[in-house]
Design a protein around this motif. Structure first.
Motif, PDB file in Angstrom:
ATOM      1  N   ARG A  75       0.849  -1.199   0.000  1.00  0.00           N
ATOM      2  CA  ARG A  75       0.000   0.000   0.000  1.00  0.00           C
ATOM      3  C   ARG A  75       0.886   1.250   0.000  1.00  0.00           C
ATOM      4  O   ARG A  75       1.059   1.898  -1.009  1.00  0.00           O
ATOM      5  CB  ARG A  75      -0.953  -0.048   1.207  1.00  0.00           C
ATOM      6  N   THR A 106       3.576  11.380   9.159  1.00  0.00           N
ATOM      7  CA  THR A 106       3.312  11.348   7.714  1.00  0.00           C
ATOM      8  C   THR A 106       4.412  11.969   6.871  1.00  0.00           C
ATOM      9  O   THR A 106       4.720  11.495   5.779  1.00  0.00           O
ATOM     10  CB  THR A 106       1.963  12.064   7.450  1.00  0.00           C
ATOM     11  N   HIS A 152       3.655   4.686  12.515  1.00  0.00           N
ATOM     12  CA  HIS A 152       3.859   4.620  11.065  1.00  0.00           C
ATOM     13  C   HIS A 152       4.782   5.789  10.709  1.00  0.00           C
ATOM     14  O   HIS A 152       4.340   6.942  10.713  1.00  0.00           O
ATOM     15  CB  HIS A 152       2.477   4.744  10.401  1.00  0.00           C
ATOM     16  N   HIS A 202       7.649   7.933   8.393  1.00  0.00           N
ATOM     17  CA  HIS A 202       8.274   8.172   7.079  1.00  0.00           C
ATOM     18  C   HIS A 202       9.699   8.671   7.274  1.00  0.00           C
ATOM     19  O   HIS A 202      10.080   9.155   8.344  1.00  0.00           O
ATOM     20  CB  HIS A 202       7.416   9.151   6.270  1.00  0.00           C
TER      21      HIS A 202
HETATM   22  O1  KIV Z   1       1.749   8.397   6.144  1.00  0.00           O
HETATM   23  C1  KIV Z   1       0.565   8.336   6.497  1.00  0.00           C
HETATM   24  O2  KIV Z   1       0.040   9.189   7.230  1.00  0.00           O
HETATM   25  C2  KIV Z   1      -0.220   7.223   5.993  1.00  0.00           C
HETATM   26  C3  KIV Z   1      -1.557   7.014   6.627  1.00  0.00           C
HETATM   27  C4  KIV Z   1      -2.564   6.595   5.645  1.00  0.00           C
HETATM   28  C5  KIV Z   1      -1.412   6.038   7.757  1.00  0.00           C
HETATM   29  O3  KIV Z   1       0.242   6.465   5.174  1.00  0.00           O
END
Ligand code: KIV
Ligand code: ZN
Length: 509
Positions: A14, A172, A203, A205
């Motif tokens: 995803r 994010t 989560h 990045h």
């Molecule tokens: O990076 C983000 O905020 C996402 C969300 C959809 C969890 O990928």
């Protein structure tokens, strides 16, 4: 002391698929999902069903293909998205609906153009709605790390009150620093006591290169699950790399006090499969799975490692599945040996797939003295790529020389029809690409990049060509392999064109 078990959500299919140029077909996602199941991830986020019919089918197929992992589908905070997700997850043994809505003022004001109260109402409505159909519902306040703390708490409380089982805190834009992110997770547990009764996931990045450090810091602060991607694939600089988080927890259990359910010996196989399927190579210096991660160049290091590996190695290559003693296959190898090797490499093709891959293997083995695992990976991926192809290469002829303009004559098959066109170009590859554009009647395709490399060593090496094209505002990568580099290049271009055409029809639907 008993170690805490940290759950792993893999979102390669995803968020990882949001890597520019990457597009995985249904069959590729199913192959990869089976490998993730062997790897032992707890959750597979298979896609975003409302985003396109292709993603819907992929989530549905993954839900049917795996049994031990939870299969998760992403949704915006919209009932329509949830309806799509629950349909796609209908056959999953353990389904999970993942709803996200931004919590930061920037996103609310400029992207969504809604008020805080409207956002809270959408969370309450959609989480409660999803909960009617699905035992597991996850909620993510997007851009959590740039949100106002009090509003973030209200949003999380609303999701929990409406029935969310998992709260996932995303960084994010990769903005947080480890101490700060750990502090946020701690403060959220204090300010929203109900969070301790749910599962807290994170989560991260990698925009500042801190995704893994932030994930580990959050684990230390109480997070029980991390979302990550194989090889750190993902939007922009990518997501936290699964293999790095897992091995950090494995090697440093002494200070981190936690472990995962991951079978670490499957890591290399999974990483290679992800690289092959996405056509995004792993950088040589990448931690854990990079080609150089266990190479010792300097004499002093080599000497030390020969005396005792631990002088310069903190983990054994075998711990991550880096075994070098597999037999090489050649032209005398039979179908049985070939299908056993496919299994060892993590591919679970059906009989038709094995036959097709074996046929290609024989063609290649006739031209090469030995066929390596990298060659086999390339053959299988070419087969999987081709399953969705609209256009197939029928034949080509190229004329080129130092005193003439290159000219290509090329025929493509589309179902029962064969179309032929000729085109000139600056060199044989360019002429061939121009002939493809003419054959399919497109003049809007721009070649962004073109790369060719030998998959293995030696003069009989299999050449792998990779192209990136763009059209209608999106980019697509393609890959082709052959012992003939012009043919590999043509196949790569057709592969990218097929993805572009498939995305076009996805959009139309
Ligand atoms: O990076 C983000 O905020 C996402 C969300 C959809 C969890 O990928
Ligand atoms: Zn993300």
């Amino acid at each position: 002391m008993e170690k805490r078990i940290i759950q792993i959500t893999d979102t390669t299919m995803r968020d990882g698929e949001q890597t520019p140029g990457v597009r995985l077909g249904v069959h590729q996602k199913v192959e990869f999902a089976r490998q993730l199941e062997r790897l032992g991830v707890d959750v597979i986020e298979a896609g975003f069903p409302a985003s396109s019919p292709g993603d819907f089918q992929a989530v549905e197929a993954v839900a049917r293909a795996v049994s031990s992992c939870t299969v998760q589908a992403l949704c915006r905070a919209m009932r329509g998205d949830i309806d799509k997700a629950r349909q796609a997850l209908a056959d999953a043994k353990k389904p999970c609906i993942h709803i996200f809505l931004a919590s930061s003022p920037l996103h609310l004001q400029y992207k969504l153009k809604i008020t805080e109260e409207e956002a809270l109402a959408a969370v309450a409505d959609t989480v409660a709605y999803a909960k009617q159909f699905c035992a597991q519902v996850q909620f993510s306040p997007e851009d959590a790390t740039r949100s106002q703390f009090s509003f973030l708490c209200r949003m999380i409380q609303t999701a929990l009150d409406s029935g969310a089982d998992i709260i996932n805190i995303p960084d994010t834009v990769g903005y947080a620093a480890p101490e700060e992110f750990a502090g946020l997770i701690r403060r959220l547990h204090e300010a929203v006591p109900a969070l301790s009764g749910a599962l807290c996931s994170v989560h991260c990045h990698d925009d500042l290169g801190l995704a893994v450090a932030n994930s580990l810091a959050a684990i230390g602060a109480g997070a029980g699950r991390v979302e990550c991607t194989v090889n750190g694939l993902g939007e922009r600089a990518g997501n936290a790399a699964l293999e790095e988080i897992v091995m950090a927890l494995h090697v440093r259990q002494d200070i981190l006090g936690a472990r995962t359910n991951i079978r670490t010996r499957e890591l290399v196989r999974t990483s290679r499969m992800a690289a092959s399927l996405t056509a995004v190579a792993v950088p040589p210096g990448k931690a854990i799975v990079g080609q150089n991660a266990f190479s010792h160049e300097s004499g002093i290091h080599q000497h030390g490692v020969l005396e005792n590996r631990e002088t310069y190695e903190i983990m054994q290559p075998a711990d991550i599945g880096l075994d070098k003693n597999m037999l090489i296959l050649g032209k005398l190898s039979g179908r049985h040996a070939f299908s056993q090797r496919l299994e060892l490499l993590g591919y679970a093709l059906d009989d038709k797939g094995i036959d097709a891959a074996f046929h290609r293997f024989k063609e290649i083995a006739d031209k090469k003295t030995s066929v390596t695992d990298e060659d086999i990976g390339a053959i299988v991926n070419e087969y999987l790529d081709g399953l969705h192809g609209k256009y197939w290469l029928e034949s080509f002829q190229i004329q080129s020389g130092n005193h003439m303009k290159a000219m290509a004559l090329l025929s493509l098959r589309d179902g029962d029809m064969v179309f032929t066109e000729a085109a000139p170009g600056d060199g044989p590859v360019n002429a061939a690409f121009n002939a493809i554009d003419r054959t399919i009647g497109r003049d809007d395709i721009v070649l962004e990049s073109y790369e060719i490399r030998a998959v293995t060593e030696g003069t009989d090496a299999l050449g792998e060509a990779k192209v990136k094209i763009s059209a209608a505002g999106a980019s697509f990568t393609g890959r082709g392999v052959s012992t003939d580099i012009i043919k590999a290049s043509i196949k790569a271009y057709i592969n990218a064109v097929n993805k572009c055409v498939a995305a076009g029809s996805d959009q139309e639907e």
